[in-house]
Design an enzyme around this catalytic site. Structure first.
Site, PDB file in Angstrom:
ATOM      1  N   GLY A 140      38.100  59.241  12.861  1.00  0.00           N
ATOM      2  CA  GLY A 140      37.746  57.929  12.345  1.00  0.00           C
ATOM      3  C   GLY A 140      38.908  57.308  11.598  1.00  0.00           C
ATOM      4  N   LYS A 195      43.863  54.828  20.567  1.00  0.00           N
ATOM      5  CA  LYS A 195      44.216  53.776  19.599  1.00  0.00           C
ATOM      6  C   LYS A 195      45.664  53.907  19.145  1.00  0.00           C
ATOM      7  CE  LYS A 195      43.982  56.750  16.028  1.00  0.00           C
ATOM      8  NZ  LYS A 195      45.008  57.071  15.008  1.00  0.00           N
ATOM      9  N   ASP A 248      38.984  52.996  13.790  1.00  0.00           N
ATOM     10  CA  ASP A 248      40.279  53.678  13.791  1.00  0.00           C
ATOM     11  C   ASP A 248      41.369  52.769  14.334  1.00  0.00           C
ATOM     12  OD1 ASP A 248      41.892  55.803  13.221  1.00  0.00           O
ATOM     13  OD2 ASP A 248      41.045  57.160  14.699  1.00  0.00           O
ATOM     14  N   SER A 258      50.599  54.151   9.085  1.00  0.00           N
ATOM     15  CA  SER A 258      50.488  54.646  10.457  1.00  0.00           C
ATOM     16  C   SER A 258      51.871  54.941  11.032  1.00  0.00           C
ATOM     17  CB  SER A 258      49.785  53.609  11.331  1.00  0.00           C
ATOM     18  OG  SER A 258      49.938  53.930  12.700  1.00  0.00           O
ATOM     19  N   ARG A 259      52.093  56.186  11.421  1.00  0.00           N
ATOM     20  CA  ARG A 259      53.378  56.540  12.045  1.00  0.00           C
ATOM     21  C   ARG A 259      53.556  55.780  13.353  1.00  0.00           C
ATOM     22  NH1 ARG A 259      52.405  63.035  11.651  1.00  0.00           N
ATOM     23  NH2 ARG A 259      51.831  63.079   9.446  1.00  0.00           N
TER      24      ARG A 259
END
Length: 337
Positions: A140, A195, A248, A258-259
């Site tokens: 999630g 995603k 997500d 977020s990488r």
């Protein structure tokens, strides 16, 4: 109280181990790096992954997998996708030796290269049913940094064994961490993995200077692609408008934590993929997942133009601007077709 082994001392594994400990469970965090285990246990930090975050002083880590697994009720895999099968093989040997049958949980997000299998499939293949109670997926919208700060977070625990999912739900629930259950393992895992592909695209658009309209278009049409491929493998469509789908997707496509977004942002600013991955210093799951998703789409004859464009940029060294122009000049179509 449950005895839990958390395998993988990256940012997410460390934060989940810390949370479980503070929820009153007996937790051991395993890493293959002895120096990292020493730092976590003695200094109560994990500076490479969580700079300046103070871990619970009671959290212990070890580089000895047998020590981590002895007497456990639950094993939580939080290792990179490409290491899951290898670690599972080692776990099996020790489960046989220790005569254990724990619940197996994984909180990683990706598809195995070559086989393109979801991680629950990998774990099912490697860990015989006689050595486990069930397999549960925890997924999630969640960044480790936000959970470490006590930010309100909601995830999904998915399993074909609803009772096992409910056990995992109870393990993690507290005043800032809420878990829902789900039986659509395919949908939850596909949403979690795919995603990351769209997040690379979102980062690239930001790096190129595009605004909110563009990002909203990418995320919405990206969700359509994720749903399309997931449903082709048996996922339930409604799962993709839940936490492990759109939830997500939103957090991964809009956050500097977020990488995958950061990698895309650097690509949009003109950095090469090799330079981006070297600078990141951590696994960027979306890069490998893009290849897997592209190949699965080809095999299943599923239309995924955004994923294809990102694949062209990452693996064929195509120009991002050219790929965007190609996407925009496609023939018109019905939105829900």
């Amino acid at each position: 109280m449950k005895k839990i082994a958390v395998l993988g001392a990256g940012s997410w594994g460390t934060v989940l181990a810390n949370l479980l400990l503070q929820n009153g469970h007996q937790v051991t965090l395993w890493t293959h790096k002895a120096a990292q285990a020493t730092e976590i246990t003695q200094q109560h930090t994990n500076q490479h992954y969580l700079p300046d975050f103070a871990l619970d002083p009671q959290l212990s880590a070890t580089a000895d997998l047998k020590v981590a697994l002895t007497g456990v009720d639950v094993i939580l895999f939080v290792v990179p996708t490409n290491a899951t099968r290898q670690v599972a093989k080692k776990v099996v040997v020790l489960l046989q030796e220790l005569q254990l049958q724990p619940i197996i949980v994984h909180a990683s997000k990706g598809l195995e290269q070559q086989s393109h299998k979801r991680l629950s499939e990998v774990l099912t293949e490697e860990i015989p049913a006689t050595l486990r109670q069930a397999i549960v997926v925890l997924s999630g919208p969640s960044h480790a940094e936000d959970v470490a700060a006590g930010d309100i977070t909601s995830l999904t625990a998915a399993s074909t064994d609803l009772a096992a999912a409910e056990v995992v739900q109870d393990l993690f629930m507290n005043d800032y961490f809420r878990i829902y259950t789900n039986t659509d393992v395919i949908g939850v895992e596909m949403g979690a993995a795919l995603k990351n592909v769209i997040a690379i695209g979102a980062g690239a658009l930001h790096g190129l200077g595009y605004g909110d309209n563009t990002k909203a278009a990418l995320m919405t049409r990206g969700l359509a692609e994720i749903s399309r491929l997931g449903v082709a493998f048996g996922a339930q469509p409604l799962t993709f408008i839940g936490l492990s789908g759109v939830g997500d997707l939103i957090v991964t496509c809009t956050s500097v934590h977020s990488r995958n977004w950061r990698a895309g942002n650097q690509l949009g600013q003109g950095e090469s993929l090799d330079a981006v991955l070297k600078n990141m210093g951590m696994v960027v799951e979306g890069v490998a997942t893009t290849k897997a998703a592209y190949e699965l789409a080809q095999q299943q004859h599923v239309d995924m133009p955004i994923t294809t464009a990102i694949y062209h940029v990452l693996y064929q060294n195509c120009n991002i601007g050219t790929e965007i122009a190609t996407l925009m000049k496609r023939a018109g179509k019905m939105e829900l077709a």
